[in-house]
Design a protein around this motif. Structure first.
Motif, PDB file in Angstrom:
ATOM      1  N   ASP A  93     -18.075  16.788  30.173  1.00 22.84           N
ATOM      2  CA  ASP A  93     -18.434  14.808  29.623  1.00 22.84           C
ATOM      3  C   ASP A  93     -19.507  14.330  30.148  1.00 22.84           C
ATOM      4  N   HIS A 192     -16.994   8.642  24.332  1.00 19.56           N
ATOM      5  CA  HIS A 192     -16.570   8.988  25.816  1.00 19.56           C
ATOM      6  C   HIS A 192     -16.124   8.102  26.713  1.00 19.56           C
ATOM      7  N   ASN A 207      -9.990  11.790  30.482  1.00 24.23           N
ATOM      8  CA  ASN A 207     -11.301  12.065  29.492  1.00 24.23           C
ATOM      9  C   ASN A 207     -10.832  11.609  28.942  1.00 24.23           C
ATOM     10  N   PHE A 209     -11.755  10.709  24.173  1.00 26.41           N
ATOM     11  CA  PHE A 209     -12.544  10.811  23.001  1.00 26.41           C
ATOM     12  C   PHE A 209     -12.861  10.021  22.252  1.00 26.41           C
TER      13      PHE A 209
END
Length: 254
Positions: A93, A192, A207, A209
């Motif tokens: 990440d 991201h 997370n 993207f």
């Protein structure tokens, strides 16, 4: 119910409207957790000229499986393709944590897009949802979900992978390999950031993207996807753009 005593009045009102669909007590969240959640909401606008967008060494690797004999469903007012094993992504990440392995389980569709780039909304957003299955100290890692987002703009052609999502009245696709999209050289660049789900309950950290390259789609295919929805709002967006509150958006390109 916990009191959001740390929030400004405007933030409190906005977060309360988004969170009215569930009881915080059910999830046993502390006031500190609620405060963090309130400042990590999604979706966001990605302003490429802003200092909020920074170069980052995050990484994402795709190992998807073809979707076979899967039926479109309208679940909780959202159009979805659900499959318990779409394959995996491996992620490091924006904070350098990882690698974490996520398994894909669902594809969702929104029109217009939830995320924006430079304040521009696109005709459709396709989101691939994943659950965290492996990684260092994963029990303490907040982002138990990852979502890969693809933006689409109406054009004269469909991206060839999307052709396989067009169905007849049986509402079932024979086979579609979403992994083809990410094997193309144009589709290696991502934004991201750390956010949340965009439909209730929005307390789960994600997370996100977002593929930089906007893909083409015909208006007729969007209409075909919309035809699977019993309720018109199922193809539309639940939420509005959220503030970054100091969060950074990483990009893996210059």
């Amino acid at each position: 119910m916990f009191t959001l005593k740390y929030l400004s009045r405007s933030s409190f009102n906005q977060f309360s409207r988004r969170s009215a669909h569930f009881d915080f007590a059910k999830f046993k969240l502390s006031p500190e957790q609620i405060q963090k959640i309130s400042k990590h909401q999604s979706p966001v606008n990605i302003n490429e000229e802003s200092s909020d967008v920074v170069h980052s060494n995050f990484s994402i690797e795709f190992n998807y499986k073809p979707i076979k004999s899967t039926k479109f469903q309208e679940i909780d007012s959202t159009l979805r393709l659900h499959n318990d094993d779409l394959g995996t992504i491996k992620v490091t990440d924006i904070d350098g944590k990882g690698p974490y392995l996520y398994r894909g389980y669902e594809v969702r569709f929104n029109g217009p897009s939830e995320h924006r780039i430079n304040n521009k909304a696109f005709n459709m957003e396709m989101q691939i949802f994943h659950d965290l299955v492996e990684g260092p100290n994963m029990d303490q890692y907040d982002e138990k979900k990852a979502v890969v987002s693809l933006l689409f703009q109406i054009g004269e052609t469909n991206h060839h992978t999307m052709e396989h999502l067009k169905t007849d009245k049986l509402d079932t696709i024979d086979e579609a390999d979403l992994g083809e999209i990410f094997r193309e050289s144009d589709n290696k660049h991502f934004y991201h950031y750390k956010g949340t789900l965009t439909v209730p309950p929005t307390h789960q950290f994600v997370n996100w993207f977002v593929l930089r390259h906007v893909l083409p789609i015909k208006k007729s295919l969007i209409q075909n996807l919309e035809s699977h929805c019993i309720h018109q709002e199922a193809f539309h967006n639940f939420t509005t753009l959220q503030h970054l509150y100091g969060r950074k958006i990483g990009k893996n390109f210059k």
